[in-house]
Design a protein around this motif. Structure first.
Motif, PDB file in Angstrom:
ATOM      1  N   ILE A 132       7.280 -20.967  -2.433  1.00  0.00           N
ATOM      2  CA  ILE A 132       7.009 -19.708  -1.746  1.00  0.00           C
ATOM      3  C   ILE A 132       5.760 -19.107  -2.379  1.00  0.00           C
ATOM      4  O   ILE A 132       5.632 -19.085  -3.603  1.00  0.00           O
ATOM      5  N   VAL A 133       4.850 -18.636  -1.538  1.00  0.00           N
ATOM      6  CA  VAL A 133       3.565 -18.153  -2.038  1.00  0.00           C
ATOM      7  C   VAL A 133       3.750 -17.018  -3.051  1.00  0.00           C
ATOM      8  O   VAL A 133       3.139 -16.999  -4.108  1.00  0.00           O
ATOM      9  N   LYS A 134       4.639 -16.092  -2.720  1.00  0.00           N
ATOM     10  CA  LYS A 134       4.802 -14.892  -3.542  1.00  0.00           C
ATOM     11  C   LYS A 134       5.364 -15.193  -4.932  1.00  0.00           C
ATOM     12  O   LYS A 134       4.828 -14.781  -5.933  1.00  0.00           O
ATOM     13  N   SER A 135       6.470 -15.943  -4.956  1.00  0.00           N
ATOM     14  CA  SER A 135       7.170 -16.094  -6.229  1.00  0.00           C
ATOM     15  C   SER A 135       6.906 -17.429  -6.908  1.00  0.00           C
ATOM     16  O   SER A 135       7.207 -17.591  -8.088  1.00  0.00           O
ATOM     17  N   GLY A 140       5.574 -17.494   3.218  1.00  0.00           N
ATOM     18  CA  GLY A 140       4.691 -16.392   2.823  1.00  0.00           C
ATOM     19  C   GLY A 140       3.238 -16.589   3.195  1.00  0.00           C
ATOM     20  O   GLY A 140       2.381 -15.855   2.726  1.00  0.00           O
ATOM     21  N   PHE A 141       2.940 -17.572   4.058  1.00  0.00           N
ATOM     22  CA  PHE A 141       1.545 -17.826   4.411  1.00  0.00           C
ATOM     23  C   PHE A 141       1.019 -16.896   5.508  1.00  0.00           C
ATOM     24  O   PHE A 141      -0.157 -16.908   5.802  1.00  0.00           O
ATOM     25  N   GLY A 177       6.021  -6.459   1.925  1.00  0.00           N
ATOM     26  CA  GLY A 177       6.599  -7.760   2.267  1.00  0.00           C
ATOM     27  C   GLY A 177       5.624  -8.920   2.231  1.00  0.00           C
ATOM     28  O   GLY A 177       5.960 -10.037   2.616  1.00  0.00           O
ATOM     29  N   GLY A 178       4.405  -8.667   1.771  1.00  0.00           N
ATOM     30  CA  GLY A 178       3.426  -9.748   1.706  1.00  0.00           C
ATOM     31  C   GLY A 178       3.506 -10.504   0.402  1.00  0.00           C
ATOM     32  O   GLY A 178       4.365 -10.233  -0.437  1.00  0.00           O
ATOM     33  N   ALA A 179       2.595 -11.478   0.241  1.00  0.00           N
ATOM     34  CA  ALA A 179       2.627 -12.290  -0.971  1.00  0.00           C
ATOM     35  C   ALA A 179       1.743 -11.704  -2.069  1.00  0.00           C
ATOM     36  O   ALA A 179       1.839 -12.121  -3.219  1.00  0.00           O
ATOM     37  N   PRO A 213       3.027  -6.913  -2.038  1.00  0.00           N
ATOM     38  CA  PRO A 213       4.468  -7.162  -1.967  1.00  0.00           C
ATOM     39  C   PRO A 213       5.265  -5.934  -1.511  1.00  0.00           C
ATOM     40  O   PRO A 213       6.363  -6.063  -0.984  1.00  0.00           O
ATOM     41  N   MET A 259      -0.467 -13.359   3.411  1.00  0.00           N
ATOM     42  CA  MET A 259      -0.840 -13.744   2.041  1.00  0.00           C
ATOM     43  C   MET A 259      -1.484 -12.617   1.244  1.00  0.00           C
ATOM     44  O   MET A 259      -1.256 -12.476   0.057  1.00  0.00           O
ATOM     45  N   MET A 285      -1.470 -12.020  -2.624  1.00  0.00           N
ATOM     46  CA  MET A 285      -2.415 -12.984  -3.206  1.00  0.00           C
ATOM     47  C   MET A 285      -3.864 -12.518  -2.998  1.00  0.00           C
ATOM     48  O   MET A 285      -4.136 -11.636  -2.208  1.00  0.00           O
TER      49      MET A 285
END
Lengths: 380, 136
Positions: B117-120, A49-50, A60-62, A57, A53, A64
């Motif tokens: 995992i960054v997201k979860s 997921g880097f 499909g991103g993280a 979501p 970032m 952050m």
């Protein structure tokens, strides 16, 4: 003012650190020598997921914040600045701009795979005769029915060879000068689109930089980002955020230089004692640490302003200027502390210097950063 | 014997509390996105592999996973890994891979190092760590 990171930010920093040390570090020197692109590493970064970032979501991103991204960038660039720049381009130049200004069609079709790390993006603004003077674009895009016909050359494109999607700035109306520039998304493999051979660079040798040629390249009109004539604004807004990423990359290099210098100074002996006991070395270390820390605070501030949706143009330029300066200075001093050993490839510090220099050049040279800062001061 | 029993007891009490952070103190939110969304309950084929796999999974999902909650610290979760493993290889090899991973990931003494995992925030341990995907 809170200088504490959240638990989540700490977790991301730790993951990036572990990943960089275990997966990136072993091949860094070899990739630097051979100028080899880290395909596997980029794929793994995407899976974790880097590569997306800051993308929500939903795409499909993280999801952050920018601060987490900065922390991850520092840790990764500390080990290999080449991987840092690959990640930075995809995160802050490509996915961020697409999410902010792209149409729903572009987001669904291109942003999702980019954010998931399945595809790689590149950002094409510079031209052989338009670097700092980005308004002077010679790449032309003429509208013909449902397509834009793009002609021109783009230079110094990071991820140029390996990317799948390219954000390309082109003139749709030459008369209007910079108000006639538009941003288009071009897919790799489009007819008339070619990549030249990879540049042989001084530093960040593992990232692939090349020029792109467009020869009657047919790009669907729906691939237009934002609106026609908004390309320059798009590029400037995206680069503002990009500068935070590059500042973080520079911080990574500076931190690595400082750590290497401290480690060496504690072991190397001269005049009957470790060189760390000599004030000449101690003063150098103190200056390096001070520069690094001040640039870090500027970068964190710019990131936090961005997260709070406040204007961060001046702050991001300041952060990039300070961080790139700190990176070059720290790398130089680290070499000085290492003496002859710092000058040979056996020790990593020479790579830090080569990698550090580029941070003063790309995504706006230090001179341009000063211009940006001065202009925002004079406007106030 | 008593000592062994005591060790087993202490292990069971101590580990679930302190081991993985996700199992530690966390805000409980039952509205959290669940794996169940990606679950596929349908029986597409009539092959032996498909029947055994789906039967086992649906039983597990219904009787264990749903009751236990979405608190697996790994991604993909073991049941999702099982599907991936069987799809990539075959039922027998997939089952062996599943048990291999299950044993590794639940081993409190010598666990492999995973990245989050960054997201979860979950540990990433995909099928690609065990087999080379895209082999002949």
């Amino acid at each position: 003012m809170n200088f504490q990171f959240t638990e989540e930010q700490e977790m991301i920093r730790q993951t990036a650190k572990d990943f960089a040390e275990a997966e990136i570090a072993p091949s860094a020197t070899e990739r630097d020598i051979n100028g080899e692109f880290p395909v596997e590493i980029v794929k793994k970064l995407g899976e974790l997921g880097f590569m997306g970032m800051m993308v929500s979501p939903e795409y499909g991103g993280a999801g952050m914040d920018t601060l987490s991204y900065v922390l991850a960038m520092i840790e990764i660039s500390k080990v290999d600045a080449s991987v840092g720049v690959i990640m930075s381009v995809n995160n802050s130049l490509v996915t961020w701009g697409l999410e902010q200004f792209g149409s729903d069609h572009l987001k669904d079709k291109y942003l999702v795979p980019l954010a998931q790390g399945l595809k790689l993006g590149a950002f094409a603004l510079s031209e052989p005769e338009a670097g700092s003077d980005a308004t002077n674009q010679n790449t032309m895009a003429e509208k013909e029915g449902d397509y834009y016909i793009v002609n021109g050359i783009k230079n110094w494109i990071t991820n140029g060879k390996m990317a799948d999607y390219y954000i390309v700035m082109a003139q749709t109306d030459k008369v209007k000068r910079h108000k006639g520039i538009s941003a288009l998304l071009v897919e790799k493999g489009t007819e008339g689109f070619e990549q030249a051979k990879k540049e042989d660079k001084l530093g960040i040798r593992s990232s692939d930089t090349c020029s792109l040629t467009f020869n009657n390249c047919k790009v669907p009109a729906e691939n237009l980002i934002w609106e026609e004539g908004k390309g320059f604004n798009f590029a400037m807004k995206t680069l503002n955020g990009g500068r935070i990423g590059i500042a973080a990359q520079a911080l990574g290099i500076a931190e690595a230089s400082l750590e290497a210098a401290i480690k060496y100074a504690k072991t190397r002996k001269a005049f009957g004692t470790e060189i760390a006991n000599h004030q000449a070395i101690q003063f150098k270390l103190a200056d390096m640490a001070m520069e690094l820390e001040s640039a870090k605070l500027l970068t964190f501030r710019a990131a936090s302003l961005k997260d709070n949706h406040l204007d961060y143009t001046k702050e991001s330029a300041m952060a990039k200027l300070a961080a790139s300066k700190a990176a070059v200075h720290c790398a130089l001093e680290a070499i000085q502390i290492h003496g002859g050993y710092g000058y040979v490839r056996e020790y990593l510090v020479e790579r830090y210097l080569r990698d550090a220099k580029i941070t003063e050049i790309y995504e706006g040279t230090s001179e341009i950063q000063r211009l940006v800062i001065a202009r925002s001061l004079l406007v106030q | 014997m008593r000592i062994i029993l005591l060790i087993v007891l202490i292990q069971t009490i101590a580990h679930p509390q302190v081991d993985w952070e996700r199992w530690g103190k966390k805000e409980i939110d039952y509205r959290k996105e669940s794996f169940s969304k990606s679950r596929d309950y349908s029986f597409d084929g009539l092959g032996v592999t498909e029947t055994i796999l789906k039967g086992a999974l649906i039983s597990y999902w219904t009787f264990f996973s749903d009751i236990d909650g979405d608190n697996c610290p790994f991604e993909p979760s073991c049941s999702a890994f099982f599907i991936d493993a069987v799809k990539t290889t075959n039922l027998i090899e997939g089952a062996l891979l599943f048990f291999d991973r299950f044993a590794r990931d639940t081993n409190p003494f010598n666990r492999r190092k995973y990245y989050r995992i960054v997201k979860s925030g979950r540990f990433y341990d995909p099928i690609g760590n065990y087999v080379k995907i895209g082999r002949d």
